[in-house]
Each structure stands twice: as C-alpha cells, then as structure tokens.
Design an enzyme around this catalytic site. Sequence first.
Site, short mmCIF file in Angstrom:
data_model
loop_
_atom_site.label_atom_id
_atom_site.label_comp_id
_atom_site.label_asym_id
_atom_site.label_seq_id
_atom_site.Cartn_x
_atom_site.Cartn_y
_atom_site.Cartn_z
N ASN A 47 -1.20 -5.97 4.11
CA ASN A 47 -2.42 -5.15 4.06
C ASN A 47 -2.25 -4.10 2.96
O ASN A 47 -1.16 -3.57 2.74
CB ASN A 47 -2.75 -4.53 5.42
CG ASN A 47 -1.66 -3.66 6.01
OD1 ASN A 47 -0.48 -3.90 5.76
ND2 ASN A 47 -2.04 -2.67 6.78
N GLU A 49 -4.17 -0.72 1.76
CA GLU A 49 -5.21 0.28 2.04
C GLU A 49 -5.61 1.02 0.76
O GLU A 49 -4.95 0.89 -0.28
CB GLU A 49 -4.72 1.25 3.11
CG GLU A 49 -4.50 0.55 4.45
CD GLU A 49 -4.06 1.46 5.58
OE1 GLU A 49 -4.06 0.98 6.73
OE2 GLU A 49 -3.71 2.63 5.31
N CYS A 58 -6.96 -6.82 4.36
CA CYS A 58 -5.96 -7.23 5.34
C CYS A 58 -4.93 -8.18 4.73
O CYS A 58 -5.22 -8.91 3.78
CB CYS A 58 -6.62 -7.96 6.50
SG CYS A 58 -7.84 -7.02 7.38
N GLU A 60 -3.81 -10.97 5.98
CA GLU A 60 -4.18 -12.38 6.12
C GLU A 60 -5.04 -12.84 4.94
O GLU A 60 -4.85 -13.91 4.39
CB GLU A 60 -4.96 -12.62 7.42
CG GLU A 60 -4.17 -12.29 8.68
CD GLU A 60 -4.36 -10.84 9.15
OE1 GLU A 60 -4.42 -9.92 8.31
OE2 GLU A 60 -4.43 -10.65 10.38
N CYS A 89 -8.12 -9.71 12.56
CA CYS A 89 -9.46 -9.14 12.75
C CYS A 89 -10.52 -10.23 12.55
O CYS A 89 -10.24 -11.33 12.08
CB CYS A 89 -9.69 -7.98 11.79
SG CYS A 89 -10.12 -8.47 10.11
N CYS A 92 -10.93 -11.73 8.96
CA CYS A 92 -9.88 -12.67 8.57
C CYS A 92 -10.04 -14.01 9.30
O CYS A 92 -9.80 -15.06 8.72
CB CYS A 92 -8.50 -12.07 8.85
SG CYS A 92 -8.12 -10.72 7.72
ZN LIG Z 1 -8.26 -8.81 8.87
#
Ligand SMILES: [Zn+2]
Length: 137
Positions: A47, A49, A58, A60, A89, A92
């Site tokens: 991930n 940010e 993310c 993934e 999430c 993803c």
């Molecule tokens: Zn995600």
Amino acid sequence: MIVTAGQRQALQQAACQSRQNAYAPYSGFCVGAAVLGGSGAIYPGVNIENAAYGPTICAERVAIFSAITAGESQILAVAVCTENGATPCGSCRQVMREFARDLPVFICDTAGNSHETSLAALLPDSFGPEDLKESRQ
Ligand SMILES: [Zn+2]
C-alpha cells in the site's frame, strides 16, 4: 487451475516480505500483497499512501497492476499480508474480478498464520467483464 503448495508458500512469502516496504505514514497500517500471474511469475505490491489521501492505493491493486504491466493476462492467485489478517477492500475485490471470475486468496498475518478464501466468497454475485459484453450484443 490449481495452485500448488509451493506456489502458495512463495506467494505468501512475497506478500509478507513486501509488506516491509509499505508506505503508510498516515494510517500506520502496512499491507503487502503478491499476485501469481498466468506465467507462474510472482508480482509483489504494497500500500502506498499520500498526503492528499485520495491518491492512496492498496497493495493488492499495486500487485495486480504490476502483473498486467509485465504482460500477464491471467491472475491465478493473490496473497495479502497484514498485521491482523485483514481481507482485501471492496475496490481490490472488484479489480481482482476484472481478471478472474474466481481465484484463491490467501490471507496472512504477521504472526505467521494464514488461511485460504476465494474471490467468489469475498465478492458473491459479482459484476464482471462478461456483463458488459452481454449488453453490447
Ligand atoms: Zn484495497
């Protein structure tokens, strides 16, 4: 296609190793992921940010986009490693669905635990590329 025990182990190891490179200065929630491409190659992701929050992505999706960028057209399996064994999430899950109706998803935590679930279990009654094809005919 069946993912071998060796492939699962390599995938989980890649996810947990890449987690160390996560860039999560705001949430502190570090995630590592890895994708097994149709060629057999493994693509890691973390991930990443952003101070503006919106551009955050993310692990993934980073891993999947990396696999596609490298020329993979098939995603055979995904592994995700978080501190507490969190699942992917919704965004993803939908991105996985773009490249597979179903696939194994290995959920790992930093204590070394893992379990297998599937995209079909995580995203039941999903919407995918076939739905658009049907509407165009
Ligand atoms: Zn995600």
